[in-house]
Design a protein around this motif. Structure first.
Motif, PDB file in Angstrom:
ATOM      1  N   ASN A 139      64.333  81.928  62.705  1.00  0.00           N
ATOM      2  CA  ASN A 139      64.997  81.818  64.003  1.00  0.00           C
ATOM      3  C   ASN A 139      66.050  80.724  64.044  1.00  0.00           C
ATOM      4  OD1 ASN A 139      63.408  83.868  65.192  1.00  0.00           O
ATOM      5  ND2 ASN A 139      61.713  82.421  65.436  1.00  0.00           N
ATOM      6  N   PHE A 140      66.201  79.990  62.959  1.00  0.00           N
ATOM      7  CA  PHE A 140      67.240  78.967  62.925  1.00  0.00           C
ATOM      8  C   PHE A 140      68.617  79.631  62.898  1.00  0.00           C
ATOM      9  CE2 PHE A 140      64.440  75.636  60.592  1.00  0.00           C
ATOM     10  CZ  PHE A 140      63.705  75.477  61.759  1.00  0.00           C
ATOM     11  N   PRO A 141      69.605  79.086  63.623  1.00  0.00           N
ATOM     12  CA  PRO A 141      70.958  79.650  63.551  1.00  0.00           C
ATOM     13  C   PRO A 141      71.566  79.426  62.164  1.00  0.00           C
ATOM     14  CG  PRO A 141      70.945  77.587  64.784  1.00  0.00           C
ATOM     15  CD  PRO A 141      69.515  77.936  64.546  1.00  0.00           C
ATOM     16  N   ARG A 142      72.450  80.347  61.775  1.00  0.00           N
ATOM     17  CA  ARG A 142      73.079  80.234  60.460  1.00  0.00           C
ATOM     18  C   ARG A 142      74.147  79.150  60.450  1.00  0.00           C
ATOM     19  NH1 ARG A 142      72.191  84.387  56.927  1.00  0.00           N
ATOM     20  NH2 ARG A 142      74.154  83.927  55.858  1.00  0.00           N
ATOM     21  N   ARG A 143      74.730  78.879  61.613  1.00  0.00           N
ATOM     22  CA  ARG A 143      75.789  77.872  61.688  1.00  0.00           C
ATOM     23  C   ARG A 143      75.540  76.956  62.889  1.00  0.00           C
ATOM     24  NH1 ARG A 143      78.067  82.674  60.235  1.00  0.00           N
ATOM     25  NH2 ARG A 143      79.280  82.696  58.286  1.00  0.00           N
ATOM     26  N   PRO A 144      76.027  75.728  62.843  1.00  0.00           N
ATOM     27  CA  PRO A 144      75.862  74.824  63.984  1.00  0.00           C
ATOM     28  C   PRO A 144      76.670  75.297  65.184  1.00  0.00           C
ATOM     29  CG  PRO A 144      77.308  73.850  62.332  1.00  0.00           C
ATOM     30  CD  PRO A 144      76.734  75.082  61.704  1.00  0.00           C
ATOM     31  N   VAL A 145      76.187  74.946  66.369  1.00  0.00           N
ATOM     32  CA  VAL A 145      76.868  75.356  67.602  1.00  0.00           C
ATOM     33  C   VAL A 145      76.994  74.172  68.548  1.00  0.00           C
ATOM     34  CG1 VAL A 145      76.039  77.747  67.430  1.00  0.00           C
ATOM     35  CG2 VAL A 145      74.674  76.057  68.673  1.00  0.00           C
ATOM     36  N   ASN A 146      77.965  74.260  69.439  1.00  0.00           N
ATOM     37  CA  ASN A 146      78.147  73.305  70.541  1.00  0.00           C
ATOM     38  C   ASN A 146      78.137  71.852  70.055  1.00  0.00           C
ATOM     39  OD1 ASN A 146      78.606  72.608  73.221  1.00  0.00           O
ATOM     40  ND2 ASN A 146      76.416  72.576  73.743  1.00  0.00           N
ATOM     41  N   LEU A 147      78.887  71.591  69.016  1.00  0.00           N
ATOM     42  CA  LEU A 147      78.889  70.252  68.444  1.00  0.00           C
ATOM     43  C   LEU A 147      79.623  69.234  69.317  1.00  0.00           C
ATOM     44  CD1 LEU A 147      79.406  71.037  64.652  1.00  0.00           C
ATOM     45  CD2 LEU A 147      77.280  70.735  65.937  1.00  0.00           C
ATOM     46  N   ASN A 148      80.528  69.696  70.205  1.00  0.00           N
ATOM     47  CA  ASN A 148      81.221  68.767  71.095  1.00  0.00           C
ATOM     48  C   ASN A 148      80.640  68.797  72.509  1.00  0.00           C
ATOM     49  OD1 ASN A 148      82.102  71.214  71.964  1.00  0.00           O
ATOM     50  ND2 ASN A 148      84.280  70.882  71.511  1.00  0.00           N
ATOM     51  N   PHE A 149      79.516  69.553  72.690  1.00  0.00           N
ATOM     52  CA  PHE A 149      78.796  69.577  73.951  1.00  0.00           C
ATOM     53  C   PHE A 149      79.612  70.109  75.134  1.00  0.00           C
ATOM     54  CE2 PHE A 149      77.269  66.014  71.340  1.00  0.00           C
ATOM     55  CZ  PHE A 149      75.988  66.489  71.035  1.00  0.00           C
ATOM     56  N   ASP A 150      80.608  70.958  74.862  1.00  0.00           N
ATOM     57  CA  ASP A 150      81.440  71.487  75.916  1.00  0.00           C
ATOM     58  C   ASP A 150      80.939  72.844  76.428  1.00  0.00           C
ATOM     59  OD1 ASP A 150      83.101  69.330  75.800  1.00  0.00           O
ATOM     60  OD2 ASP A 150      84.565  70.278  74.450  1.00  0.00           O
ATOM     61  N   ASP A 151      79.891  73.387  75.790  1.00  0.00           N
ATOM     62  CA  ASP A 151      79.429  74.722  76.159  1.00  0.00           C
ATOM     63  C   ASP A 151      78.295  74.723  77.178  1.00  0.00           C
ATOM     64  OD1 ASP A 151      81.273  75.772  74.431  1.00  0.00           O
ATOM     65  OD2 ASP A 151      79.871  75.979  72.756  1.00  0.00           O
ATOM     66  N   GLY A 152      78.086  73.591  77.815  1.00  0.00           N
ATOM     67  CA  GLY A 152      77.081  73.542  78.867  1.00  0.00           C
ATOM     68  C   GLY A 152      75.668  73.475  78.343  1.00  0.00           C
ATOM     69  N   THR A 153      74.727  73.953  79.153  1.00  0.00           N
ATOM     70  CA  THR A 153      73.312  73.894  78.805  1.00  0.00           C
ATOM     71  C   THR A 153      72.743  75.304  78.679  1.00  0.00           C
ATOM     72  OG1 THR A 153      72.599  73.868  81.121  1.00  0.00           O
ATOM     73  CG2 THR A 153      73.113  71.750  80.117  1.00  0.00           C
TER      74      THR A 153
END
Length: 222
Positions: A207-221
């Motif tokens: 269930n781990f994502p293949r790539r990192p996401v939301n690294l700049n925290f701009d995509d909300g919660t």
């Protein structure tokens, strides 16, 4: 004067000596009594290991839990295994575990199923399975710890399962049941079966994502 002192102090010295000897005798008698009572309380044989045959117990402080066989509460057959906390504040968790070589399951999708009954589980419980390589690195793992899958509270006998892919490099498979914190669980009818690809894996790592996401925290919660 010296002679007078000698004759007057000698009886006193003898009395003190007799008093000390009496104290020694009393102390010796009390010690003998204590040792005799301790010997009577000592079990004639070593305490019996209650761990089911073929299984082991693991955990951070496993002595905070009791593991054994129950011949009165079971789903099928003649007995079930149980894990229960010994007091109201046990440390972390205890696990009933069995480990086997992975040779017969390499390259397959393996499903562990079991029946579990729970009583007053505060924290959580579940069945679990793990695949390790020859260097004991974990390759696949699931212990039902997610909130939507864990066992808690009091529930009757239910069927549970975990499913993992066993890589060709898999060397060891460990499986069992786990109880965290207080309560009791019973485990029965444990099975390992090879299944086809139509059965989804429950591997925590899958269930781990293949790539990192939301690294700049701009995509909300969430």
């Amino acid at each position: 004067m010296a002679l007078t002192t000698y004759w007057t102090t000698r009886p006193r010295a003898r009395a003190e000596t007799r008093k000390l000897e009496a104290e020694v005798d009393r102390t010796r008698a009390e010690t003998t009594k204590i040792l005799a009572e301790a010997e009577m309380r000592r079990p004639s044989v070593a305490p019996q290991d209650t761990t089911p045959k073929g299984w082991e117990v693991s955990g951070s402080v496993p002595e905070d839990y009791e593991v054994g066989l129950d011949y009165e509460v079971f789903f099928a057959g003649r007995a079930s295994a149980f894990i229960r906390s010994r007091h109201e504040n046990p440390a972390s968790y205890a696990s009933l575990v069995q480990s086997i070589k992975a040779d017969d399951y390499q390259g397959t999708r393996l499903q562990m199923t079991a029946r579990v009954k729970a009583r007053d589980v505060v924290g959580w419980a579940g069945i679990w399975m793990r695949v390790d390589d020859a260097n004991e690195r974990t390759m696949a793992f699931d212990n039902m710890s997610k909130p939507d899958r864990r066992i808690s509270g009091t529930v009757g006998w239910r069927a549970y399962s975990v499913t993992l892919d066993v890589p060709a490099s898999g060397a060891y498979i460990s499986f069992g049941a786990v109880l965290q914190r207080t309560g009791q669980i019973w485990l029965d009818e444990v099975r390992l079966n090879v299944v086809d690809d139509s059965v989804p894996v429950t591997d925590t790592y899958s269930n781990f994502p293949r790539r990192p996401v939301n690294l700049n925290f701009d995509d909300g919660t969430h």
